[in-house]
Design a protein around this motif. Sequence first.
Motif, short mmCIF file in Angstrom:
data_model
loop_
_atom_site.label_atom_id
_atom_site.label_comp_id
_atom_site.label_asym_id
_atom_site.label_seq_id
_atom_site.Cartn_x
_atom_site.Cartn_y
_atom_site.Cartn_z
N LEU A 254 11.74 -53.25 -44.71
CA LEU A 254 12.53 -52.62 -45.76
C LEU A 254 13.68 -51.79 -45.19
O LEU A 254 14.58 -51.39 -45.93
CB LEU A 254 11.65 -51.73 -46.63
CG LEU A 254 10.80 -52.43 -47.71
CD1 LEU A 254 9.88 -53.50 -47.13
CD2 LEU A 254 9.97 -51.41 -48.48
N GLY A 255 13.68 -51.56 -43.89
CA GLY A 255 14.79 -50.84 -43.28
C GLY A 255 16.10 -51.57 -43.41
O GLY A 255 17.17 -50.94 -43.45
N ASN A 256 16.04 -52.89 -43.52
CA ASN A 256 17.26 -53.67 -43.68
C ASN A 256 17.85 -53.54 -45.08
O ASN A 256 18.96 -53.99 -45.35
CB ASN A 256 16.98 -55.15 -43.38
CG ASN A 256 18.21 -55.89 -42.91
OD1 ASN A 256 19.25 -55.31 -42.59
ND2 ASN A 256 18.12 -57.20 -42.86
N ASP A 286 10.83 -41.57 -46.42
CA ASP A 286 12.28 -41.73 -46.57
C ASP A 286 12.98 -41.73 -45.22
O ASP A 286 13.88 -42.55 -44.97
CB ASP A 286 12.86 -40.63 -47.46
CG ASP A 286 12.48 -40.81 -48.92
OD1 ASP A 286 12.11 -41.94 -49.31
OD2 ASP A 286 12.55 -39.82 -49.67
N ASP A 287 12.58 -40.82 -44.33
CA ASP A 287 13.23 -40.77 -43.03
C ASP A 287 12.79 -41.91 -42.12
O ASP A 287 13.57 -42.35 -41.26
CB ASP A 287 12.98 -39.42 -42.35
CG ASP A 287 13.87 -38.32 -42.92
OD1 ASP A 287 14.84 -38.65 -43.63
OD2 ASP A 287 13.60 -37.14 -42.66
N TYR A 292 14.43 -46.96 -39.55
CA TYR A 292 14.41 -48.41 -39.47
C TYR A 292 15.77 -49.00 -39.84
O TYR A 292 16.23 -49.97 -39.23
CB TYR A 292 13.33 -48.97 -40.39
CG TYR A 292 11.91 -48.60 -39.99
CD1 TYR A 292 11.60 -48.23 -38.69
CD2 TYR A 292 10.88 -48.62 -40.92
CE1 TYR A 292 10.31 -47.90 -38.32
CE2 TYR A 292 9.57 -48.29 -40.57
CZ TYR A 292 9.29 -47.93 -39.27
OH TYR A 292 8.01 -47.59 -38.91
N GLY A 293 16.44 -48.40 -40.82
CA GLY A 293 17.79 -48.84 -41.18
C GLY A 293 18.77 -48.65 -40.03
O GLY A 293 19.73 -49.42 -39.89
N LEU A 294 18.54 -47.61 -39.21
CA LEU A 294 19.40 -47.38 -38.05
C LEU A 294 19.41 -48.60 -37.14
O LEU A 294 20.47 -49.00 -36.64
CB LEU A 294 18.91 -46.15 -37.29
CG LEU A 294 19.54 -45.89 -35.92
CD1 LEU A 294 21.03 -45.57 -36.06
CD2 LEU A 294 18.81 -44.74 -35.21
N ARG A 295 18.24 -49.18 -36.92
CA ARG A 295 18.22 -50.35 -36.03
C ARG A 295 19.02 -51.50 -36.61
O ARG A 295 19.73 -52.20 -35.88
CB ARG A 295 16.79 -50.79 -35.73
CG ARG A 295 16.78 -52.07 -34.92
CD ARG A 295 15.56 -52.33 -34.13
NE ARG A 295 15.47 -53.75 -33.78
CZ ARG A 295 14.53 -54.30 -33.03
NH1 ARG A 295 13.58 -53.54 -32.54
NH2 ARG A 295 14.53 -55.58 -32.77
#
Length: 330
Positions: A254-256, A286-287, A292-295
């Motif tokens: 879900l980070g994507n 949330d963090d 994960y979105g950072l990657r």
Amino acid sequence: MTSNSSADKFGSSGHHSQILAALPHAHQVIEVREQAKSAWAEAFQVRILDSQGLEHKYFMKTSYGHHGREALRGEFEGTSAIHAITPEFCPRPIAWGTFTSQPDTHFYLCKYFEFAEGIPSPSPFCEKLARLHSRSCGLVDNFGFHCTTYNGDLPQDNTWCPSWEQFFSRGMRHVLRVRETRAGPNPELEALLPNLFDKVIPRLLRALESDGRKIKPSLIHGDLWYGNASVIRKTGDPVIYDPACFWAHNEYELGNWHPERNRFGKEFYQEYHRHIPKSDPVEDYDDRNVLYGLRFNLHAATLFPDKVEFLELVLRTLRYLTEKYQMNAE
């Protein structure tokens, strides 16, 4: 057999004989038509006749060189793993290999679908994604994958590891090394990285595996943005493709969705968590998603080093995380 299409890029008898050998009950190649092209691969529709004279369509992707070969191998192995668990959620993989008459050119073949316009609806899509994650959860003991898989032309470090924190950290360091090789050093990025690895990642991911908690690996698609998910026109069913699989914390998938460019909004998160609850500690959720979105933003900055907006997203996220968790640590 020669193709009847001027658009047939792979019209040689050598190419056709290999395609025919890979496809079940194939008798004659009618056409190999180019459909799409990226910086690292090309996509084709393959039309064949079977021994009864019936027409069938298949999807073929081609790529070049060592990395192109390994990327298509990874796509075949990843799609095979997804198909073994949720066969209704991805095209059936058929074969991959190298054209003997063109040793630097490699191919991947799978079932072909006609897609409808737009992205899948949240409810059926997230139900199937949650089914993939839940059915696969705990089937392996470690995080990783048995071969290298690729986001575009970006190889991932899938070396097996018993700790999610360690696996995630190692994967991040690998992508950072590839980015620097392609784009050169960035002083602000380098200044932020020690806090990322020394404070942020341990604070957010170690808690998942502390105080009696344990994360069991789930099979993830690994590059699940809207461009890799569609709806089958004939049935209306959601389907995913072009994976970069490994066994991971399910929430990593879900980070994507965190970057707004990927068009999976809050309703997708809500639908997904109707089937699989957020991991404990929930207050970190949330963090963790930001981390994960950072990657995935780092992937974009590595794939497209000339687009400064992707690196700026990486830096913006790093500033937020490092300032928050450096302050908390102190």
